[in-house]
Design a protein around this motif. Structure first.
Motif, mmCIF file in Angstrom:
data_model
loop_
_atom_site.group_PDB
_atom_site.id
_atom_site.type_symbol
_atom_site.label_atom_id
_atom_site.label_comp_id
_atom_site.label_asym_id
_atom_site.label_seq_id
_atom_site.Cartn_x
_atom_site.Cartn_y
_atom_site.Cartn_z
ATOM 1 N N UNK A 1 0.843 -1.187 0.000
ATOM 2 C CA UNK A 1 0.000 0.000 0.000
ATOM 3 C C UNK A 1 0.893 1.257 0.000
ATOM 4 N N UNK A 2 0.527 2.208 -0.828
ATOM 5 C CA UNK A 2 1.292 3.447 -0.967
ATOM 6 C C UNK A 2 0.608 4.549 -0.165
ATOM 7 N N UNK A 3 1.363 5.265 0.675
ATOM 8 C CA UNK A 3 0.760 6.364 1.443
ATOM 9 C C UNK A 3 0.918 7.684 0.692
ATOM 10 N N UNK A 4 0.264 8.719 1.188
ATOM 11 C CA UNK A 4 0.211 10.021 0.520
ATOM 12 C C UNK A 4 1.606 10.627 0.335
ATOM 13 N N UNK A 5 2.435 10.538 1.351
ATOM 14 C CA UNK A 5 3.784 11.098 1.265
ATOM 15 C C UNK A 5 4.599 10.407 0.173
ATOM 16 N N UNK A 35 -5.571 12.896 -3.870
ATOM 17 C CA UNK A 35 -6.186 11.582 -3.707
ATOM 18 C C UNK A 35 -7.692 11.806 -3.620
ATOM 19 N N UNK A 36 -8.433 11.209 -4.558
ATOM 20 C CA UNK A 36 -9.875 11.409 -4.652
ATOM 21 C C UNK A 36 -10.593 10.123 -4.254
ATOM 22 N N UNK A 37 -11.498 10.214 -3.305
ATOM 23 C CA UNK A 37 -12.239 9.052 -2.834
ATOM 24 C C UNK A 37 -13.516 8.765 -3.599
ATOM 25 N N UNK A 60 -9.091 4.164 -4.058
ATOM 26 C CA UNK A 60 -9.121 2.700 -4.078
ATOM 27 C C UNK A 60 -7.820 2.117 -4.622
ATOM 28 N N UNK A 61 -7.142 2.856 -5.500
ATOM 29 C CA UNK A 61 -5.865 2.400 -6.039
ATOM 30 C C UNK A 61 -4.827 2.280 -4.929
ATOM 31 N N UNK A 62 -4.848 3.209 -4.003
ATOM 32 C CA UNK A 62 -3.886 3.192 -2.903
ATOM 33 C C UNK A 62 -4.268 2.197 -1.810
#
Length: 177
Positions: A1-5, A35-37, A60-62
């Protein structure tokens, strides 16, 4: 899983990769990825803004467990290529740049990717379960299915449309039981 940073770092890596290939990406790409939910089926988006370009990925990609950094970078690369002059659409120049990135870095950048190609094979089924699907558009050639909640104008003129493989489409009504 990739985080925002990490996402913002991956964007900068992709921009540098494109520039190393002499692909003329814009110098006005926002440094932070949005990042759009809301999107359920779109992996990413490139938008023109007042100050340049904004790159967006779907949450969802992340959140998807099987989604690697390589896949996320591929989505970012797809969107970054839209910042090149005459590449906002998926024309021949955009496809040429995508081919260069694919060859050099092993991405799978193309106009449209399926959930299975992105390492999210079960996502389409989960989406279908969460919606009340009443219709299925199915390709007569490859069997690909496009679930739909309501009858649309596309279905009224189904003979005018083709699947991505080039096959003819047909519409089936699913029982309400």
């Amino acid at each position: 899983m990739v985080d925002k940073e990490r996402l913002d770092i991956l964007l900068q890596e992709v921009i540098q990769e494109a520039r190393a290939l002499k692909i003329p990406v814009s110098s006005t790409i926002e440094k932070n990825v949005i990042v759009n939910g809301r999107p359920k089926k779109r992996f990413g988006c490139c938008r023109k803004s007042r100050n340049g370009f904004e790159i967006e990925v779907s949450r969802f990609l992340l959140d998807e467990a099987g989604c690697s950094e390589k896949i996320v970078k591929g989505v970012l690369a797809h969107e970054v290529l839209h910042t090149c002059r005459d590449c906002y659409e998926h024309g021949m120049l955009w496809k040429s740049y995508a081919g260069q990135m694919n060859k050099a870095y092993g991405y799978q950048i193309k106009r449209v990717n399926s959930f299975a190609e992105m390492g999210m094979a079960g996502r389409e089924e989960k989406l279908a379960e969460s919606r009340h699907i009443r219709y299925i558009i199915q390709c007569k050639k490859c069997g690909r299915q496009y679930p739909r909640q309501r009858f649309t104008c596309v279905m009224q003129k189904i003979d005018a449309y083709r699947c991505q493989c080039g096959g003819k489409l047909e519409v089936f009504r699913i029982s309400d039981s």
